[in-house]
Design an enzyme around this catalytic site. Structure first.
Site, mmCIF file in Angstrom:
data_model
loop_
_atom_site.group_PDB
_atom_site.id
_atom_site.type_symbol
_atom_site.label_atom_id
_atom_site.label_comp_id
_atom_site.label_asym_id
_atom_site.label_seq_id
_atom_site.Cartn_x
_atom_site.Cartn_y
_atom_site.Cartn_z
ATOM 1 N N GLU A 165 5.280 89.108 -21.016
ATOM 2 C CA GLU A 165 6.188 89.220 -19.857
ATOM 3 C C GLU A 165 5.502 88.749 -18.568
ATOM 4 O OE1 GLU A 165 9.077 92.054 -19.577
ATOM 5 O OE2 GLU A 165 9.605 91.649 -21.650
ATOM 6 N N ASP A 197 19.287 92.527 -27.144
ATOM 7 C CA ASP A 197 17.860 92.847 -27.237
ATOM 8 C C ASP A 197 17.562 93.898 -26.175
ATOM 9 O OD1 ASP A 197 15.059 92.484 -28.013
ATOM 10 O OD2 ASP A 197 14.809 91.602 -26.030
HETATM 11 N N1 DGL Z 1 12.339 93.513 -28.303
HETATM 12 C C1 DGL Z 1 11.287 94.406 -28.769
HETATM 13 C C2 DGL Z 1 10.997 94.121 -30.253
HETATM 14 O O1 DGL Z 1 11.264 93.069 -30.761
HETATM 15 C C3 DGL Z 1 10.010 94.291 -27.957
HETATM 16 C C4 DGL Z 1 10.133 94.857 -26.563
HETATM 17 C C5 DGL Z 1 10.440 96.335 -26.567
HETATM 18 O O2 DGL Z 1 9.570 97.161 -26.930
HETATM 19 O O3 DGL Z 1 11.560 96.678 -26.226
HETATM 20 O O4 DGL Z 1 10.498 94.989 -30.919
#
Ligand code: DGL
Length: 271
Positions: free
Chosen positions: A154, A12
């Site tokens: 966050e 991620d």
């Molecule tokens: N992990 C991202 C998503 O699911 C969210 C955080 C980001 O913008 O990196 O789109």
């Protein structure tokens, strides 16, 4: 090593994909996992498709070198723009979060009107509407970017007046579309489920891509005879590209469990 006993690799842009990891652990507690959070370069949601794809390949190479049997792109933004390219280049099965969420939404809707919320990049990519309409072309999809949700989560502000007002303001537009299903198309949004469902009301079903993705992983492991056979305790490894302290502090809240093994790493860039 027997391929079945190799870990599942998950990446991620940062901490958010832990919502997906949590569902994987809930559904498949015997599977070992290696999680990579690219915390030095988060957020991906504001970046161009080319940049997100480059980052995704770097993350993928790191996890493949660890000997994984299946790759999960837990980030909605990365799944939206780079899943096809990654799938073409990786020998292992690759699961993104878009297809499982789209499938669940298409089967949940009764009035064929679905809302999708996500980052700017996810909404601009059109990945959810394309995936939903390839299942049923008669479905109308209404997309909305909610960029302030990521920093709110966050900060741990998943309840209270700031989160409520922000969500009410964003969702005003989509509430007028008469949808009966809303896809939470971002890793962070499941943590806002209570507020989102209160605002959308009981007539709107929320689709949590993390839950659907874990089910898709189980289906793939079963179909490819890759379920783990070892009865040793499953391993949980975490790697991040920035300092480990904040990841552990916020991550334990996302995950609802302690993080014991964590290392900071440098990713090798393509150029
Ligand atoms: N992990 C991202 C998503 O699911 C969210 C955080 C980001 O913008 O990196 O789109």
């Amino acid at each position: 090593m027997n391929r079945k006993n190799e870990p599942i690799g998950i990446f991620d842009s940062g901490i958010g994909g832990l919502t997906v990891l949590k569902e994987i652990v809930r559904r498949l507690p015997g599977e070992s996992t290696i999680y990579l959070g690219d915390t030095a370069r988060v957020p991906y949601g504001i970046r161009s498709p080319e940049t997100v794809t480059r980052y995704s390949f770097e993350n993928t190479r790191f996890l493949l070198a660890k000997g994984i049997k299946l790759l999960v792109i837990a980030c909605n933004t990365a799944s939206s723009v780079s899943l096809d390219a990654i799938r073409r280049s990786v020998p292992a099965p690759v699961i993104g979060v878009i297809e499982p969420g789209a499938r669940a939404a298409a089967s949940a809707t009764r009035n064929k009107r679905i809302g999708v919320i996500g980052t700017d990049a996810t909404v601009r990519s059109n990945a959810y509407p394309v995936a939903i309409r390839s299942i049923d072309a008669s479905i109308e999809v209404f997309s909305l970017a909610c960029p302030l949700f990521v920093p709110l989560v966050e900060e741990g502000w998943t309840e209270g007046p700031v989160a409520e007002l922000t969500a009410e303001t964003y969702l005003k537009e989509i509430r007028q579309k008469d949808i009966d299903t809303l896809v939470l198309g971002c890793t962070h949004y499941p943590l806002l489920k209570d507020i989102l469902s209160k605002i959308m009301g009981p007539g709107v079903r929320l689709i949590d891509s993390a839950v659907e993705t874990a089910a898709a992983i189980q289906d793939t492991l079963e179909a490819q005879s890759l379920l783990r056979e070892s009865t040793d305790q499953a391993g949980r490894q975490f790697y991040v590209t920035d300092s480990t302290e904040k990841f552990v502090r916020v991550g334990e809240r996302f995950l609802g469990r302690q993080i014991d093994f964590i290392r900071k790493i440098e990713l090798e860039s393509e150029v």
